[in-house]
Design an enzyme around this catalytic site. Structure first.
Site, PDB file in Angstrom:
ATOM      1  N   HIS A 213     -26.779  -5.646  -9.846  1.00 19.82           N
ATOM      2  CA  HIS A 213     -27.668  -6.771  -9.622  1.00 19.82           C
ATOM      3  C   HIS A 213     -28.137  -7.278 -10.965  1.00 19.82           C
ATOM      4  CE1 HIS A 213     -27.999  -4.294  -6.030  1.00 19.82           C
ATOM      5  NE2 HIS A 213     -28.260  -5.347  -5.483  1.00 19.82           N
ATOM      6  N   TYR A 263     -33.986  -8.575  -7.130  1.00 18.88           N
ATOM      7  CA  TYR A 263     -35.377  -9.048  -6.974  1.00 18.88           C
ATOM      8  C   TYR A 263     -36.365  -8.784  -7.743  1.00 18.88           C
ATOM      9  CZ  TYR A 263     -33.308  -8.675  -2.003  1.00 18.88           C
ATOM     10  OH  TYR A 263     -32.645  -8.579  -0.841  1.00 18.88           O
ATOM     11  N   THR A 304     -28.016 -15.357  -4.997  1.00 18.54           N
ATOM     12  CA  THR A 304     -29.504 -14.651  -5.187  1.00 18.54           C
ATOM     13  C   THR A 304     -29.176 -13.539  -4.179  1.00 18.54           C
ATOM     14  OG1 THR A 304     -30.539 -15.796  -3.364  1.00 18.54           O
ATOM     15  CG2 THR A 304     -30.723 -16.752  -5.304  1.00 18.54           C
ATOM     16  N   ASP A 305     -29.945 -12.302  -4.408  1.00 13.68           N
ATOM     17  CA  ASP A 305     -30.222 -11.299  -3.460  1.00 13.68           C
ATOM     18  C   ASP A 305     -30.989 -11.985  -2.028  1.00 13.68           C
ATOM     19  OD1 ASP A 305     -29.920  -8.871  -2.228  1.00 13.68           O
ATOM     20  OD2 ASP A 305     -30.436  -7.939  -4.010  1.00 13.68           O
ATOM     21  N   TRP A 306     -30.851 -11.321  -1.030  1.00 15.91           N
ATOM     22  CA  TRP A 306     -31.222 -11.965   0.346  1.00 15.91           C
ATOM     23  C   TRP A 306     -32.661 -12.215   0.459  1.00 15.91           C
ATOM     24  CZ3 TRP A 306     -26.683 -12.355  -0.477  1.00 15.91           C
ATOM     25  CH2 TRP A 306     -25.661 -12.595   0.443  1.00 15.91           C
TER      26      TRP A 306
END
Length: 591
Positions: A213, A263, A304-306
């Site tokens: 990430h 995030y 993007t992450d969720w």
């Protein structure tokens, strides 16, 4: 006349340049959303709201024009292939027939966590990435090539992995999917992994990798995970930002198809003398555009992450939008900030109407949509999806989880066992007259060592498998699935193990999904091993010597929780006087 975008003799860039102007705004916007999807019974499409999916399949494909989906539940290999074909047939009904890119989190190991990974089930089963990191690159390459073949067989064309975050804080609950704490080892493992999944270059036989990430999720303040509000900050007290960034720079040079920012929001981070805005990385233009795009030269997909835009509500629980640092912004304002940061795709969202409104009201220019849509379409062309998105259901049933693949995974599982201490018990070869007491191991597997008895007092040796220690939490969605908090074993468990050791010889296997505090176990057990994704049968094979256990620790084992708490979150292998250093392995001679 056949349009140029349908001509396979043209380059992916040429085909994309021909198709993009033909698309409606709705089609271009649909490309920029990548959400959860679930398969139905017998490979059918799900036309209701699923456990985690927000809309029926036909709604997201036909009405919202979406064509990137992260698949969760899958049936048998044949059913998975049948479902993928049905999904592609549905997408073919849209105006330009844009094929679907099916993605997945890792699903070849043991951990079932809908927020991060899936157990293997019909796929061949291998160690978790931490377990792979304990081995040689040849083992990682074998895993990646087999996983790639199995993904291709069921129509999965994008891997939401590898995860190359450095596991620099021992408490962090997501490190079981990393390659450990060392930047050089992580980089070597990642390069091998990418080669296995993508091949020498992206093409019709590749599985595109989204490396995550960016720019490194390991330095979580207090070791808490940024899925949750209490873990939103990333701290760099040790000044090691560049070390965490290094594997991502190498992934870019190696041609990773995508990147996913985490995030987390950096606190107190300066780059080139400039204070970095304290907002989540996907909202952060200094990180995505200026660092990833401009400094590192990445021109692939940034997803993007969720769930950064809206709260996620499912299964009677809520998980707030991971809009760290911008919680005060409206969903529309958050979306604009993600686009301004430089991201191409909204993970876990399907609010196409919100982005359409932003374009139609002039708050987002259509040229900004075109930049991301071009990247997303071009990757589909490079993967050959426009030419043949369908798979052979019979071939999937024959290949996925076949005997040869299962045997390879079993062998690598056994090899990944890391022997930490041994007082002459290993190898524990088969002996019919040996009496064995076990806990946490199936008796059927343990019979390879001898006769399984019910009482430790009657045993010549006891073998106990311990789950990883953690503090149970279950307030927010997915929270119960993330093992966080203390690394200490409970005192009652330690007392009971000590009582076992007083009546028989004791072998303990510690699950090392995080670097548990093993200090008391060294004093109690005659033999101590660590594993991260090993079946009972594979553990028996390793401890009996049928497969040589050759794993090395992918991170250090701290001596105490105090040492963990005193170490800066961003310093890999940085605790004082570790019990076992990273790379530790006790070689076991065959008898």
């Amino acid at each position: 006349m056949t349009p140029d975008y349908r001509n396979p003799r043209l380059s992916p860039g040429e085909r994309t340049a021909d198709l993009l102007p033909r698309l409606s705004l709705e089609e271009k916007v649909g490309l920029m959303f990548h959400t959860v999807i679930e398969s139905g019974a017998d490979g059918s499409l799900v036309e209701t709201t699923g456990a985690l999916s927000k809309s029926p399949t036909s709604t997201v494909v036909l009405d919202k024009r979406m064509n990137h989906f992260n698949v969760h539940g899958l049936g048998s290999p044949r059913d998975a292939a049948r479902w993928a074909n049905a999904l592609q047939a549905l997408a073919a009904r849209t105006e330009h027939g844009i094929p679907v890119t099916i993605s997945t989190d890792p699903r070849h190991a043991f951990t079932e966590n809908a927020g991060a990974s899936f157990a293997a089930r019909g796929f061949s089963q291998w160690p978790e990435p931490l377990g792979l990191a304990a081995l040689d690159d040849a083992d990682i390459l074998e895993h990646a090539r087999i996983a790639r073949a199995e993904y291709l067989a069921v129509g999965i064309r994008m891997a939401l992995h590898p995860q190359v975050d450095l596991a620099s804080d021992a408490r962090w609950g997501r490190q079981f999917q990393t390659f450990g704490a060392d930047a050089e080892r992580t980089t070597r493992a990642m390069l091998t992994y990418l080669r296995g999944f993508q091949g020498d270059e992206l093409g019709p036989t590749s599985v595109a990798c989204v490396t995550k990430h960016f720019p490194g999720a390991g330095p979580q303040q207090g070791g808490e995970d940024a899925h949750f509000p209490y873990g939103r900050e990333q701290a760099y007290r040790g000044g090691r930002f560049a070390e965490h960034l290094a594997p991502f720079a190498a992934a870019i040079a190696a041609g990773t198809a995508g990147m996913m920012p985490y995030y987390g929001m950096p606190v107190g981070l300066e780059l080139d003398g400039e204070q970095v805005e304290e907002v989540g990385f996907a909202f952060n233009r200094r990180i995505v555009t200026r660092l990833l795009r401009e400094s590192l030269g990445f021109d692939g997909i940034v997803v993007t992450d969720w769930e950064l835009i809206h709260d996620n509500v499912a299964q009677g629980q809520v998980l707030p939008a991971k809009a760290w640092g911008v919680e005060h912004l409206s969903p529309a304002e958050r979306m604009v900030k993600v686009l301004d940061a430089g991201c191409d795709q909204f993970g876990g969202e399907e609010c196409t109407d919100l982005l359409l409104d932003l374009v139609r009201t002039g708050r987002v220019g259509e040229e900004r949509i075109d930049r991301s849509a071009f990247r997303l379409l071009e990757l589909k062309f490079r993967l050959g999806l426009f030419d043949d998105p369908f798979v052979d259901e019979d071939a999937a049933a024959e290949l996925v989880g076949c005997a040869a693949h299962r045997e390879a995974g079993f062998r690598v599982q056994a090899a990944s066992v890391t022997v930490l201490t041994d007082d002459g018990l290993l190898p524990l070869a088969s002996a019919p007259d040996r009496r064995v007491y076990v806990e946490g191991i199936a008796a059927e597997a343990a019979r390879a060592w001898g006769t399984v008895v019910a009482r430790p007092e009657d045993a010549d040796v006891a073998v106990v498998r311990l789950p990883a220690p953690y503090d149970p939490r279950d307030d927010l969605l997915f929270e119960s699935l993330f093992h966080q908090g203390s690394l200490n074993y409970r005192p009652g468990l330690l007392a009971r193990l000590a009582s076992l050791a007083r009546v028989t010889r004791l072998i303990v296997d510690a699950n090392l999904e995080r670097p548990a505090i093993l200090t008391p176990l060294v004093e109690i057990a005659d033999t101590l091993v660590g594993t991260c994704g090993v079946s009972d049968e594979a553990l028996v094979a390793a401890l009996s010597g049928r497969v040589a256990p050759r794993g090395r620790l992918p991170f250090e084992i701290p001596r105490s929780m105090t040492a963990v708490e005193d170490s800066p979150e961003d310093v890999p292998n940085g605790t004082v006087d570790p019990l076992f250093p990273a790379g530790h392995r006790l070689a076991v001679s065959a008898r």
